[in-house]
Design a protein around this motif. Structure first.
Motif, PDB file in Angstrom:
ATOM      1  N   LEU A  54      15.794  59.195  35.509  1.00  0.00           N
ATOM      2  CA  LEU A  54      14.704  58.445  35.339  1.00  0.00           C
ATOM      3  C   LEU A  54      14.733  56.938  35.470  1.00  0.00           C
ATOM      4  N   ALA A  55      15.634  56.461  34.486  1.00  0.00           N
ATOM      5  CA  ALA A  55      16.339  55.116  34.479  1.00  0.00           C
ATOM      6  C   ALA A  55      16.527  54.369  35.799  1.00  0.00           C
ATOM      7  N   ALA A  56      17.158  55.062  36.664  1.00  0.00           N
ATOM      8  CA  ALA A  56      17.541  54.651  38.042  1.00  0.00           C
ATOM      9  C   ALA A  56      16.251  54.608  38.930  1.00  0.00           C
ATOM     10  N   PHE A  57      15.472  55.538  38.808  1.00  0.00           N
ATOM     11  CA  PHE A  57      14.195  55.436  39.646  1.00  0.00           C
ATOM     12  C   PHE A  57      13.469  54.508  38.970  1.00  0.00           C
ATOM     13  N   ALA A  58      13.408  54.107  37.740  1.00  0.00           N
ATOM     14  CA  ALA A  58      12.474  53.081  37.166  1.00  0.00           C
ATOM     15  C   ALA A  58      13.032  51.921  38.000  1.00  0.00           C
ATOM     16  N   LEU A  59      14.137  51.584  37.820  1.00  0.00           N
ATOM     17  CA  LEU A  59      14.746  50.239  38.173  1.00  0.00           C
ATOM     18  C   LEU A  59      14.343  50.087  39.841  1.00  0.00           C
ATOM     19  N   TYR A  60      14.790  51.593  40.522  1.00  0.00           N
ATOM     20  CA  TYR A  60      14.190  51.519  41.796  1.00  0.00           C
ATOM     21  C   TYR A  60      12.837  51.113  42.251  1.00  0.00           C
TER      22      TYR A  60
END
Length: 139
Positions: A54-60
């Motif tokens: 979720l963190a990676a997708f949020a930054l993306y």
């Protein structure tokens, strides 16, 4: 309109051409960060927990939103330039007439749809890889 300077055909074509170049650059950046996410999913992220995903997708998503908003701004600028070209007084050059005719074609509509759908398709693909794809078992 008193006191306002109107742009001519050549100036409007310059704006449209500049927007097209910037739009292509922004789309290239979106594709690049999407492929970086694909590489990250392939190499690491398919094995981590949901919180990290979720963190990676949020930054993306933040990066895609920033680039997408810049693309949207450019699309509106281009639409205004085309509308201004249609509204120019007097006779149009053959080049301007042909250009404006292409803006009404089915082919241009299809390209416009692909341009506007591409960022969403990239995000959907990355989301599927990140949250639904199981990856290969480690060797």
């Amino acid at each position: 309109m008193r006191g306002q300077k109107r742009m001519g055909e050549s100036e409007l074509f310059g704006v449209i051409q500049d927007v097209s170049g910037l739009y292509a650059t922004l789309m290239g950046m979106m594709i690049t960060i999407s492929f970086a996410m694909v590489a990250a999913v392939w190499s690491v992220l398919h094995r981590v927990g949901t919180g990290m995903k979720l963190a990676a997708f949020a930054l993306y998503g933040v990066g895609m939103a920033l680039l997408g908003s810049m693309m949207l701004q450019q699309a509106h600028l281009r639409e205004q330039a085309v509308a201004a070209m249609r509204g120019l007084p007097g006779e149009r050059s053959a080049f301007a007439a042909a250009f404006l005719e292409t803006q009404q074609s089915g082919w241009f509509t299809l390209v416009w749809l692909f341009q506007h759908a591409a960022p969403w398709l990239l995000m959907a693909g990355v989301a599927w890889l990140l949250f639904a794809w199981k990856g290969r078992e480690p060797r």
